[in-house]
Design an enzyme around this catalytic site. Structure first.
Site, PDB file in Angstrom:
ATOM      1  N   SER A 153       0.823  -1.337   0.178  1.00  0.00           N
ATOM      2  CA  SER A 153      -0.045  -0.077  -0.020  1.00  0.00           C
ATOM      3  C   SER A 153       0.810   1.331   0.022  1.00  0.00           C
ATOM      4  O   SER A 153       2.266   0.872  -0.054  1.00  0.00           O
ATOM      5  CB  SER A 153      -1.246   0.162   1.175  1.00  0.00           C
ATOM      6  OG  SER A 153      -0.173   0.115   2.466  1.00  0.00           O
ATOM      7  N   GLY A 154       0.099   2.390  -0.089  1.00  0.00           N
ATOM      8  CA  GLY A 154       0.902   3.692  -0.075  1.00  0.00           C
ATOM      9  C   GLY A 154       1.809   3.954  -1.297  1.00  0.00           C
ATOM     10  O   GLY A 154       2.707   4.796  -1.180  1.00  0.00           O
ATOM     11  N   SER A 155       1.725   3.377  -2.416  1.00  0.00           N
ATOM     12  CA  SER A 155       2.371   3.329  -3.686  1.00  0.00           C
ATOM     13  C   SER A 155       3.837   2.948  -3.472  1.00  0.00           C
ATOM     14  O   SER A 155       4.628   3.363  -4.317  1.00  0.00           O
ATOM     15  CB  SER A 155       2.319   4.850  -4.101  1.00  0.00           C
ATOM     16  OG  SER A 155       1.009   5.471  -4.528  1.00  0.00           O
ATOM     17  N   GLY A 157       6.792   1.034  -4.263  1.00  0.00           N
ATOM     18  CA  GLY A 157       7.153   0.297  -5.295  1.00  0.00           C
ATOM     19  C   GLY A 157       6.411   0.425  -6.548  1.00  0.00           C
ATOM     20  O   GLY A 157       6.792  -0.208  -7.515  1.00  0.00           O
ATOM     21  N   ARG A 277     -10.302  -0.717   3.631  1.00  0.00           N
ATOM     22  CA  ARG A 277      -9.876   0.018   4.849  1.00  0.00           C
ATOM     23  C   ARG A 277     -10.233   1.444   4.950  1.00  0.00           C
ATOM     24  O   ARG A 277     -10.269   1.890   3.667  1.00  0.00           O
ATOM     25  CB  ARG A 277      -8.639  -0.368   5.715  1.00  0.00           C
ATOM     26  CG  ARG A 277      -7.367  -0.059   4.648  1.00  0.00           C
ATOM     27  CD  ARG A 277      -7.071   1.361   4.430  1.00  0.00           C
ATOM     28  NE  ARG A 277      -5.787   1.144   3.184  1.00  0.00           N
ATOM     29  CZ  ARG A 277      -5.569   2.152   2.573  1.00  0.00           C
ATOM     30  NH1 ARG A 277      -6.251   3.357   2.656  1.00  0.00           N
ATOM     31  NH2 ARG A 277      -4.600   2.053   1.755  1.00  0.00           N
TER      32      ARG A 277
END
Length: 420
Positions: A153-155, A157, A277
């Site tokens: 998650s969180g961009s 990679g 989520r």
């Protein structure tokens, strides 16, 4: 009579919000974490925290049984533990998400398979496990493509690869160098969906809000600004809601919060990703400022078996600007935070980093040094407030000396100002 407890598994950017919401609902929050010290708000708020291996389901079951005789609910604000929470809730007979649905959703390849099977519009995609797979998949889809890990998650990679050289470079990074895999490497190669970015926030089977966001320059996708509500026509809004709810049905996510990322392309809205989520901070704050709906509190209500209230109380425009460094180095100082916070209409100014902190940009959410949130009755006014506040904030970053170049270390600090 002792108050009932709500168990919070780990924490994230919304962790403090969940703790405070639980307290407001007259519940005792208890945090289970592999490292409680990483959450500084626990000590500040006097919250009970228990050290436990949160990757071990049996250990969590034992700890939940031991720490609270009357558990009202179990939940989390951190995506990697959403499926675990679902399993715990089933064990203790509490309301919670379907863990199988969560696990399928968190596997981006499986998610895309389920969305495609249900006819939900998504970009073309392929799964790759090695360099040959990546190259052949990119050739089939056509450059430019997005390369990303199949989990995460969180961009982290995630990169746009516009040519063969960028494709080879990022493939090497993901498969042979620095990316940390918790399982066997699996890379998604995706069509680059071009168009405005939107995010739909849902609770249960109801769409609560839609925001619009802009990211920094490619090849990375570090979001710089988010505005709610998104500037959409009635038909566009209806179509995004329709596609978002189709996605939830396809993935079996009819319980609790979800965040659906989309881009409006020539083919209409394409679902980029579904996250099972609540969005990270400060997005829930934007929704509360714009509509008076507190999704964190309503999520906890669901978790303890109460009926949630998602009715809008008013309609305003809220926006956030992320503060991102323009170079690597050492953060020397930050100035103007109090002046920015004092601007009328500013709801929050927060920095995640402190002076003397090394700044190493990674091309994902970890590049955010902080954010400013503003709200007003109109989009134009909110934007003006945001710009005024951001212009008051400055900082200094001293570049790190190049290896073997001692002369550079003596250069003066470079003062930078936040820009889009």
């Amino acid at each position: 009579m002792p108050r009932r407890a709500v168990i919070l598994i780990e924490g994230a950017s919304n962790g403090l919000g969940y703790v405070q919401a639980a307290q407001h609902l007259d519940l005792d929050p208890i945090v289970l974490s592999a490292d409680p010290a990483r959450y500084d708000y626990l000590a500040a708020e006097g919250i009970e925290a228990i050290r436990v291996d949160t990757d071990n389901l049996e250990a969590l079951i034992r700890e939940c049984s031991r720490v609270a005789a009357d558990i009202a609910g179990i939940t989390t604000s951190y995506e990697p533990f959403c499926a675990t929470v679902g399993k715990l809730c089933r064990h203790f007979g509490l309301p919670g998400p379907n863990p199988t649905s969560i696990e399928q959703c968190c596997d981006k390849f499986t998610q895309r398979q389920l969305l495609a099977k249900a006819g939900v519009p998504i970009p073309a995609y392929r799964l790759a496990a090695n360099t040959t797979d990546v190259e052949s998949s990119a050739a089939e889809i056509g450059l430019p493509v997005i390369l990303k890990p199949a989990t995460g998650s969180g961009s982290v990679g995630v990169r746009l690869c516009r040519n063969i050289d960028e494709l080879a470079e990022h493939t090497t990074y993901l498969l042979r160098e620095k990316h940390i895999w918790r399982s066997s490497p699996r890379v998604l190669v995706e069509e680059f969906a071009q168009g405005p970015y939107y995010c739909a926030y849902t609770m249960g089977n109801e769409a609560i809000a839609i925001s619009a966001a802009d990211s920094g320059p490619p090849p990375h996708f570090v979001f710089r600004e988010c505005t709610l509500p998104a500037p959409l026509t009635g038909d566009e809004h209806e179509r995004i809601v329709e596609v978002s709810l189709e996605s939830l049905r396809a993935l079996g996510l009819g319980w609790g919060p979800a965040t659906i990322e989309l881009r409006w392309t020539k083919r209409g809205p394409l679902v980029i990703e579904v996250n099972p989520r609540l969005a990270g901070a400060p997005d829930p704050q934007l929704i509360q400022l714009a509509y008076g709906v507190d999704l964190i509190t309503e999520h906890i209500k669901l978790a303890i078996g109460q009926e949630c209230n998602l009715r809008r109380k008013y309609s305003r425009t809220a926006a956030e600007r992320f503060l991102v460094a323009d170079r690597d180095g050492t953060l020397d100082w930050i100035d103007g935070v109090r002046r920015a916070a004092a601007v009328e209409g500013v709801a929050a100014v927060k920095f995640h980093v402190k002076p003397n902190t090394p700044i190493v940009r990674k091309g994902d959410y970890r590049d955010w040094m902080g954010y400013v949130v503003a709200c007003s009755p109109s989009r134009a006014q909110t934007q003006t407030i945001l710009e005024r506040a951001v212009d008051l904030i400055t900082w200094s970053i001293t570049p790190l000396p190049a290896l073997g170049d001692q002369a550079q270390s003596a250069e003066p600090c470079i003062r930078t100002r936040q820009t889009l």
